[in-house]
Design an enzyme around this catalytic site. Structure first.
Site, mmCIF file in Angstrom:
data_model
loop_
_atom_site.group_PDB
_atom_site.id
_atom_site.type_symbol
_atom_site.label_atom_id
_atom_site.label_comp_id
_atom_site.label_asym_id
_atom_site.label_seq_id
_atom_site.Cartn_x
_atom_site.Cartn_y
_atom_site.Cartn_z
ATOM 1 C CD GLN A 87 -9.241 5.005 -3.403
ATOM 2 O OE1 GLN A 87 -9.958 5.852 -2.874
ATOM 3 N NE2 GLN A 87 -8.109 5.307 -4.012
ATOM 4 C CB CYS A 125 -2.151 2.952 -10.533
ATOM 5 S SG CYS A 125 -0.952 4.245 -10.378
ATOM 6 C CG HIS A 180 -3.818 0.742 -7.332
ATOM 7 N ND1 HIS A 180 -2.461 0.579 -7.190
ATOM 8 C CD2 HIS A 180 -4.017 2.074 -7.412
ATOM 9 C CE1 HIS A 180 -1.871 1.761 -7.182
ATOM 10 N NE2 HIS A 180 -2.791 2.696 -7.320
ATOM 11 C CE LYS A 213 -4.602 5.710 -2.046
ATOM 12 N NZ LYS A 213 -4.578 6.543 -3.247
ATOM 13 C CG ASP A 238 -6.291 -2.286 -2.258
ATOM 14 O OD1 ASP A 238 -6.430 -1.377 -1.420
ATOM 15 O OD2 ASP A 238 -5.787 -2.105 -3.388
HETATM 16 N N1 PMP Z 1 -5.046 0.219 -3.970
HETATM 17 C C1 PMP Z 1 -5.940 1.135 -4.319
HETATM 18 C C2 PMP Z 1 -7.357 0.718 -4.587
HETATM 19 C C3 PMP Z 1 -5.561 2.472 -4.419
HETATM 20 O O1 PMP Z 1 -6.447 3.395 -4.768
HETATM 21 C C4 PMP Z 1 -4.216 2.830 -4.148
HETATM 22 C C5 PMP Z 1 -3.748 4.260 -4.266
HETATM 23 N N2 PMP Z 1 -4.217 4.936 -5.385
HETATM 24 C C6 PMP Z 1 -3.330 1.828 -3.767
HETATM 25 C C7 PMP Z 1 -3.774 0.533 -3.698
HETATM 26 C C8 PMP Z 1 -1.903 2.122 -3.446
HETATM 27 O O2 PMP Z 1 -1.821 2.915 -2.314
HETATM 28 P P1 PMP Z 1 -0.439 3.567 -1.847
HETATM 29 O O3 PMP Z 1 0.127 4.247 -3.046
HETATM 30 O O4 PMP Z 1 -0.826 4.523 -0.780
HETATM 31 O O5 PMP Z 1 0.420 2.460 -1.368
#
Ligand code: PMP
Length: 406
Positions: free
Chosen positions: A204, A365, A124, A227, A201
């Protein structure tokens, strides 16, 4: 242990609403954000209704009550991740904030000009750009661990990618686009064999499978509250104490202070050293309740149920004419990205929405993934334990209707 879907549906009344004049809402955008159970909503509302006190230091009823509940979330996260100590749990705004914290603070302390940082091709943006910024600041180089067309990381390439200049590797546990569950334990072992730190990270991951930071032996791990059925704007960072102790503060002000003088200030101990300013107190309290909710159902039961649901969804989706699935890893969880040979993902998303089906479309993203496949984006359905097989049938019925228009 299995899932009591009826009880769960009752806990999430938002999922039973009808939209657009009577279409049952089918929420399949859980990788973007999840809904919250009434237990979380009620607790959060009670803290707004009954008054808020600012946490730590104050000496009155509301402040004590909020401090205790806020700190109880830290204890719960510590237990949830099986961290060794509560000092290793930093409460943040979410995954993005946690990654930025580590990229900045670890970078300041441990990364020199000429050093290297590795992220994977399936990250991401939140797990790429903070490292890019840090590398620019420190004169370091960002390297990329590639994946194959199935969407699996080429972990063996780490043997060459890691050099004596490599300081840290940051990699996602589960891809938000491909659904790939990465072999993070293997990656961590490879990195540690060469004295390289690893950040995971888990944005997910924590809501789909059991995460044990001691078993993984990761150095840092980040996740987001929204999430995992909790509020937005809160999350956590796990970090091994040995690193956190040596890293400088990320932001200045408020709780991170020990004593301020104009010729230099001293800083608070862990975990407060990394918690500057008044945090999202009620959000953090809500996050604790959300994690409690998930723990009561049990991550193993959630994993088993979601895997069945994911397999069923993939099977049914493959029967829809013209569908191509992006991300065919052996080990997947929750997420299915797909394309249609005639319909653009945006059109799929918009038309499905009119039939009550919420999916996501675009690049999610993660531009490098789209670039890998030479595509502009995908349509993505992502399931959670509160989704039902009947909802998947509604999704597939809607898909057939929509693709029939092209
Ligand atoms: N890493 C991953 C794998 C994600 O899916 C996301 C959110 N889509 C993020 C980071 C960022 O998370 P947040 O916007 O809650 O900070």
């Amino acid at each position: 242990m299995s899932i009591d879907i009826q009880k769960i549906r009752n806990d999430f009344p938002v999922l039973s609403q009808e939209i657009y004049n009577g279409k049952p809402l089918v929420y399949l955008d859980n990788a973007a954000t999840t809904q919250r159970p009434v237990q979380v909503e009620d607790l959060v509302a009670s803290y707004y209704n009954q008054g808020t006190g600012n946490i730590h230091r104050a000496s009155h009823y509301l402040a004590d009550k909020c401090t205790a509940a806020y700190e109880a979330t830290r204890d719960r996260i510590c237990e949830f991740l099986n961290a060794q100590k509560r000092e290793e749990i930093i409460l943040t705004k979410g995954t993005t904030d946690s990654v930025n914290l580590v990229a900045y603070s670890f970078g300041e302390r441990f990364v020199e000009a000429g050093d290297e940082v590795i992220v994977s091709e399936m990250e991401h943006h939140s797990n790429i750009v903070p490292w890019q910024l840090m590398c620019q600041r420190r004169g370091a180089t960002l390297k990329m661990l590639p994946m194959n067309d199935a969407g699996e990381l080429l972990v063996d390439q780490l043997d060459e990618l890691i050099t004596d200049k490599t300081k840290i590797i940051s990699v996602t546990y589960i891809s938000n686009v491909l659904g790939t569950v990465n072999p993070v334990k293997e990656i961590i072992a490879k990195a540690h064999a060469k004295n390289v730190a690893v950040m995971i990270d888990a944005a997910q991951a924590v809501q789909h499978l059991e995460v044990d930071v001691q078993d993984l032996d990761c150095d840092f791990l980040a996740f987001s509250g929204h999430k995992i059925y909790g509020p937005t704007g809160v999350g956590a960072l796990y970090g091994k104490e040995k690193w956190l102790n040596e890293m400088p503060p990320y932001q200045g002000g408020g709780e991170m202070i020990d004593y301020v003088k104009f010729d230099g200030s001293t800083f608070n101990v862990l975990p407060y050293k990394f918690e500057a300013g008044t945090p999202n107190i009620i959000g953090v309290i809500g996050l604790g309740e959300a994690i409690k909710y998930v723990q009561e159902i049990g991550l193993q039961a959630i994993y088993d149920y979601e895997l069945e649901l994911l397999k069923y969804t993939e099977e049914q989706l493959r029967k829809v004419e013209g569908i191509r699935i992006i991300g065919e890893a052996q080990n997947k969880a929750s997420v299915i990205s797909f394309l249609h040979d005639k319909a653009h993902p945006y059109d799929l998303g918009m038309l499905l929405d009119k039939l009550g089906i919420a999916i996501r479309t675009g690049r999610h993203c993660a531009d490098p993934i789209a670039d890998h496949y030479g595509i502009t984006g995908t349509a993505r359905a992502s399931v959670a334990f509160y989704n039902t097989f009947e909802e998947i049938d509604l999704f597939i019925k809607a898909m057939n209707r929509v693709v029939g228009m092209f």
